[in-house]
Design an enzyme around this catalytic site. Structure first.
Site, PDB file in Angstrom:
ATOM      1  N   ASP A  12      41.108  38.768  36.272  1.00  9.15           N
ATOM      2  CA  ASP A  12      40.517  39.363  35.075  1.00  9.15           C
ATOM      3  C   ASP A  12      39.033  39.016  34.949  1.00  9.15           C
ATOM      4  O   ASP A  12      38.324  39.617  34.148  1.00  9.15           O
ATOM      5  CB  ASP A  12      41.282  38.982  33.807  1.00  9.15           C
ATOM      6  CG  ASP A  12      41.280  37.495  33.494  1.00  9.15           C
ATOM      7  OD1 ASP A  12      40.866  36.699  34.360  1.00  9.15           O
ATOM      8  OD2 ASP A  12      41.711  37.126  32.388  1.00  9.15           O
ATOM      9  N   SER A  22      45.346  31.954  34.412  1.00  7.49           N
ATOM     10  CA  SER A  22      44.018  32.466  34.717  1.00  7.49           C
ATOM     11  C   SER A  22      43.296  31.559  35.709  1.00  7.49           C
ATOM     12  O   SER A  22      43.760  31.367  36.822  1.00  7.49           O
ATOM     13  CB  SER A  22      43.219  32.631  33.417  1.00  7.49           C
ATOM     14  OG  SER A  22      42.013  33.303  33.638  1.00  7.49           O
TER      15      SER A  22
END
Length: 571
Positions: A307, A148
């Site tokens: 995301d 991430s």
């Protein structure tokens, strides 16, 4: 110290990767026992979002051996749960970090050797496409290789359950136990060159799944006509977002797009940022600079796996980067304003996100729920409440720039949210106002809320111990006052879980409610060696007052509270 050397040598014997074998052996020969201990004292723990950590040799690092053992444990868990015929495939994807493709190949090879069907994204993709494909294809589990927004040296392994949401207890513990039973990584059977094997049950995900994702998002939007023209600057921060966000925005009618050229292509070295997180100071500088050059109306940026979504808007004195809470409140108001009447709308946010969302939801007659930190809880709460027939999930968010609209993706989704934010900005333009004007209206209506965070980084086993001790001390001996304000109540989320809904269960989290409506939350990070402190403060806005002038004063007050909390914890 000879013990750590022996453990390192045993790890080398069990490592199937010649690169990390050489790396660890060099540390042994160099006599760097401090570094050797850091790599061998403990093992990456499978828990929140799977595993994540620095890439390198050793049991306490992300490497092929850790991926192989984790995947074998996951495969054993799935076979024990479903038998030889699981209800669908395991869906696998990866981001563009330097080791992600190799880790994905190992994961697919082990799943294939275990007899499990696999569908994989053949190119690097945003994280949201894994849970979407998992739901769309009726899969039994999902794996995303990503770290991430973590530093460049990190990587990770994220696991989804069959419902399309990240795993929660007791599934995480069951998989962790299965991993513990796996033997040496070098002894785990895996299919070599698995993407060229063409065996039954192993196949790439077809383009139609991606097209269905886009069309589902675009059909769920609220604008009924062409959007007002906007000039949008976008950055994927060297991640995988550009192609998917570009297609989504063009499909939504937002055509005047300007990607940041230095950051538009995937690059696991992240050359222009020290930390590839759009929340970090300086990460948005190139995007904001380009916005000034092209006279943009909106700036959007994803983290490397797309995301999360960051937003900046022009203000009277230059560009303003909105906080995750401000974006969440704006989106909650925008979405609920388009849903009147039955069924009851449901909005969910994590407990560390702004309490203002509850006020917005109440104003529209919507149901509001708060969950533990992590989108796995938001998604599972949404599924549980919807299954009961009590409400329909409309929106969920967490203050760390994570949002999802409806049930298209049961995790945070920075790709679809980009389209919703652009639509909101276009709606504001139709109304002759800006995003900041709309936020100002909400502050006048519900009161001005500000949020301040402090993070204390404590790496290594000693840091983990210190963080745990700080939480225990705060829960057992909370202060009577903080920054001159009386502590009105204390909630220790390590206790009383049976009296709360499952998505707000036991957690190492302490909440202090102060006089005047302020609150302080203290918890360890779930993905990094940090103790995190959150302060939310509120005040009313006078009828003729400027919320953004008052905001600075309130931020100073919240900052004093946060600083005092750090001193109190002594960490």
């Amino acid at each position: 110290m000879s013990d750590v050397v022996e453990r390192a040598r045993a790890w080398i014997e069990a490592d199937p990767d010649p690169v990390t074998r050489v790396e660890l052996n060099a540390l042994i020969e160099s006599g760097d026992l401090a570094e050797l201990s850091d790599r061998m004292d403990g093992t990456l723990t499978f828990g929140t979002a799977g595993i994540r950590g620095p890439v390198g040799a050793g049991s306490n690092r992300m490497n092929r051996a850790s991926v192989i053992r984790t995947t074998k444990g996951l495969a054993d868990y799935l076979l024990a749960k479903y038998g030889e015929t699981p209800p669908g495939p395991v869906v696998v994807g990866r981001d563009a970090r330097l080791t992600s493709r190799r880790f994905m190949l190992d994961a697919v090879g082990i799943l294939a050797a275990s007899g499990l069907p696999v569908r994989y994204w053949s190119e690097e993709v945003p994280t949201p496409l894994v849970p979407y494909a998992l739901s769309a294809l009726g899969g039994c589990a999902g794996v995303m290789i990503t770290a991430s927004h973590n530093p460049p040296q990190d990587n990770g392994y994220k696991v989804y359950d069959a419902n399309g949401a990240q795993i929660i207890p007791p599934v995480d513990s069951a998989i962790a136990s299965a991993i513990d039973r796996v033997g040496p990584a070098s002894a785990v059977d895996r299919v070599q060159n698995v993407l060229d094997d063409h065996r039954a049950g192993i196949a790439p995900i077809e383009l139609g799944t991606l097209q269905d994702y886009r069309s589902t998002v675009l059909q769920g939007r609220y604008l009924t006509g062409p959007p007002a023209p906007l000039r949008i600057v976008y950055s994927p921060l060297h991640g995988v977002g550009w192609q998917q966000v570009r297609a989504m925005l063009l499909g939504a009618g937002h055509e005047d797009l300007h990607p940041v050229p230095e950051q538009v292509d995937p690059d696991g070295h992240f050359p222009t940022v020290a930390f590839p997180n759009p929340e970090e100071p300086g990460a948005m500088d190139l995007a904001l600079g380009l916005a000034a050059q092209v006279d943009a109306d909106l700036v959007l940026a994803n983290d490397p796996d797309a995301d999360r979504l960051a937003v900046a808007a022009p203000g009277p004195e230059g560009w303003v980067s909105l906080t995750g809470n401000q974006i969440g409140v704006l989106l909650a108001d925008y979405i609920l304003s388009h849903h009147r009447g039955p069924p009851t709308s449901l909005v969910i946010s994590s407990i560390v996100s702004t309490p203002m969302t509850a006020q917005v939801a109440s104003a529209y007659g919507a149901r509001f729920e708060t969950t533990l930190t992590g989108f796995k809880w938001i998604a599972n709460a949404a599924l549980g409440i919807e299954e009961s027939g009590e409400a329909r999930f409309r929106f969920g968010f967490e203050e760390a720039l994570g949002y999802t609209v409806g049930n298209t993706v049961r995790d945070k989704d920075g790709v679809s949210t980009a389209a919703y934010v652009a639509d909101l900005a276009a709606e504001c333009r139709h109304q002759g106002i800006t995003l900041l004007d709309r936020l100002s209206e909400l502050y006048r209506r519900f009161g001005l809320w500000v949020s301040v965070q402090r993070s204390v980084r404590k790496p290594g086993p000693a840091g983990t111990t210190a963080i745990g001790a700080a939480i225990r001390s705060l829960g057992e001996e909370p202060p009577r006052s903080l920054a001159g304000m009386a502590v009105a109540s204390v909630t220790d989320y390590r206790r009383g879980a049976s009296e709360r809904p499952p998505w707000l269960g036991s957690a190492p989290l302490i909440e202090l409610n102060l006089e005047g409506g302020h609150r302080v939350l203290v918890r360890p990070s779930g993905t990094e060696p940090k103790l995190k402190i959150y302060v939310d403060a509120r005040t009313r806005v006078p009828e003729c007052g400027d919320p953004f002038e008052i905001e600075g004063i309130l931020v100073e007050e919240a900052t004093r509270i946060a600083d005092e909390a750090v001193r109190l914890l002594g960490i």
